[in-house]
Design a protein around this motif. Structure first.
Motif, mmCIF file in Angstrom:
data_model
loop_
_atom_site.group_PDB
_atom_site.id
_atom_site.type_symbol
_atom_site.label_atom_id
_atom_site.label_comp_id
_atom_site.label_asym_id
_atom_site.label_seq_id
_atom_site.Cartn_x
_atom_site.Cartn_y
_atom_site.Cartn_z
ATOM 1 N N LEU A 94 -4.471 7.945 1.842
ATOM 2 C CA LEU A 94 -4.022 6.563 1.738
ATOM 3 C C LEU A 94 -4.439 6.003 0.392
ATOM 4 O O LEU A 94 -5.547 6.253 -0.078
ATOM 5 N N ASP A 115 0.858 -1.183 0.000
ATOM 6 C CA ASP A 115 0.000 0.000 0.000
ATOM 7 C C ASP A 115 0.893 1.232 0.000
ATOM 8 O O ASP A 115 2.099 1.140 0.229
ATOM 9 N N SER A 116 0.284 2.395 -0.255
ATOM 10 C CA SER A 116 1.053 3.642 -0.229
ATOM 11 C C SER A 116 0.257 4.740 0.459
ATOM 12 O O SER A 116 -0.982 4.693 0.519
ATOM 13 N N ALA A 117 0.993 5.724 0.947
ATOM 14 C CA ALA A 117 0.399 6.984 1.386
ATOM 15 C C ALA A 117 0.872 8.054 0.420
ATOM 16 O O ALA A 117 2.000 8.003 -0.077
#
Length: 309
Positions: free
Chosen positions: A288, A261-263
């Protein structure tokens, strides 16, 4: 023709540096004098790979025309990502896996672009097509790039061709793909000793989108919050870069390599367009992005579409 210089993009990642090394070897084997160089120093991840396979980092250049009239580009084609005087030299060849944008040449050239996860996957195919044996050290570096660009095959950019190439390259290099891959990726997530400027330039590229100039940096980590704890400093530096370089938007993609996942940290104008591109809301400049790990496939395309409307 003078000695041909081969290089990847500015702020080079593992693919940019190792594909230059691999392609220079390929060209020399085919009777074309070539040298792999770089447009920046290797990251910790890349340095880990170079050390593992006992290879010196390519020398860094700031310009090309002062020493050659011909270059080859790997892992990029866009002018703003290339050497500063790219317009003053002839591009002999391009081997890339990115979009094609603002690229033109005066003369015909060899251009190889394929929608795979890594430039070294294309180079692997080129070696096979010419029946050129890949030395163990070169194979290890090519494997490292595929692992890096596909996040050990978890990125949506990964294709069966990437996995097949990596499997054979691991065998040639004599390493365990998963064991070595995890160790290399983790080597690149040590961000505690990185300055704010380093975080924003480790892996950063500029993209024209519509009439906007968008800067996108990406860092890999095992703890997104460790990076966001420095948000105030990051925002201040990103605002300064926008003002100094004329970026309309500066985005930092903070990717968790474990959770995939990434922010997103966004600074600049038109943040509503950024939010709409991903279908999210920005809370104090942060959103997010579940399942997003690839700048090439999951970040640049929706932004380009949003800014082109």
């Amino acid at each position: 023709m003078k000695k041909l210089l081969v290089f990847g993009h500015q702020n080079p990642d593992t693919d940019a540096i190792t594909s230059a090394i691999a392609y220079a070897y390929y060209l020399n084997h085919n009777g074309i004098e070539a040298e792999a160089v770089a447009l920046g120093l290797p990251s910790e991840e890349t340095a880990y790979a170079l050390k593992q396979f006992k290879t010196e980092a390519p020398r860094v250049i700031e310009a090309a025309a002062n020493e050659t009239d011909t270059v080859a580009l790997v892992d990029h084609n866009e002018a703003q990502q290339s050497v500063s005087d790219i317009k003053d030299v002839e591009v002999y060849a391009v081997v890339d896996h990115h979009r094609i944008a603002n690229f033109e040449t005066a003369n015909p050239l060899y251009y190889r672009a394929e929608p795979v996860g890594c430039t070294n996957t294309i180079l692997y195919k080129m070696f096979k097509e010419k029946s050129i044996a890949i030395p163990a050290d070169i194979a290890g570096l090519m494997l490292s790039a595929i692992i890096s660009d596909t996040l050990l095959f978890k990125s949506p950019t990964c294709t069966p061709e990437d996995e097949a190439a990596a499997t054979e390259l691991a065998e040639i290099a004599g390493v365990s793909m998963n064991e070595y891959g995890l160790a290399m990726l983790k080597a690149g997530t040590n961000l505690d000793d990185k300055s704010i400027a380093e975080l924003l330039t480790l892996d950063a590229k500029s993209f024209p989108m519509g009439d906007k100039n968008v800067r996108i940096a990406q860092v890999n980590t095992v703890d997104v919050q460790d990076v966001l704890e420095r948000q105030v400093e990051l925002v201040s530096a990103m605002e300064a870069e926008n003002a100094a370089q004329g970026y309309d938007v500066f985005l930092l993609v903070i990717t968790n390599i474990i959770d995939s996942d990434s922010a997103l940290l966004a600074v600049g104008s038109h943040l509503d367009t950024v939010a709409s591109a991903f279908g999210v809301s920005l809370n104090e400049n942060v959103a997010l992005l579940p399942g997003v790990v690839s700048r090439k496939k999951q970040v640049v395309p929706p932004l380009t579409e949003a800014f082109s409307k």
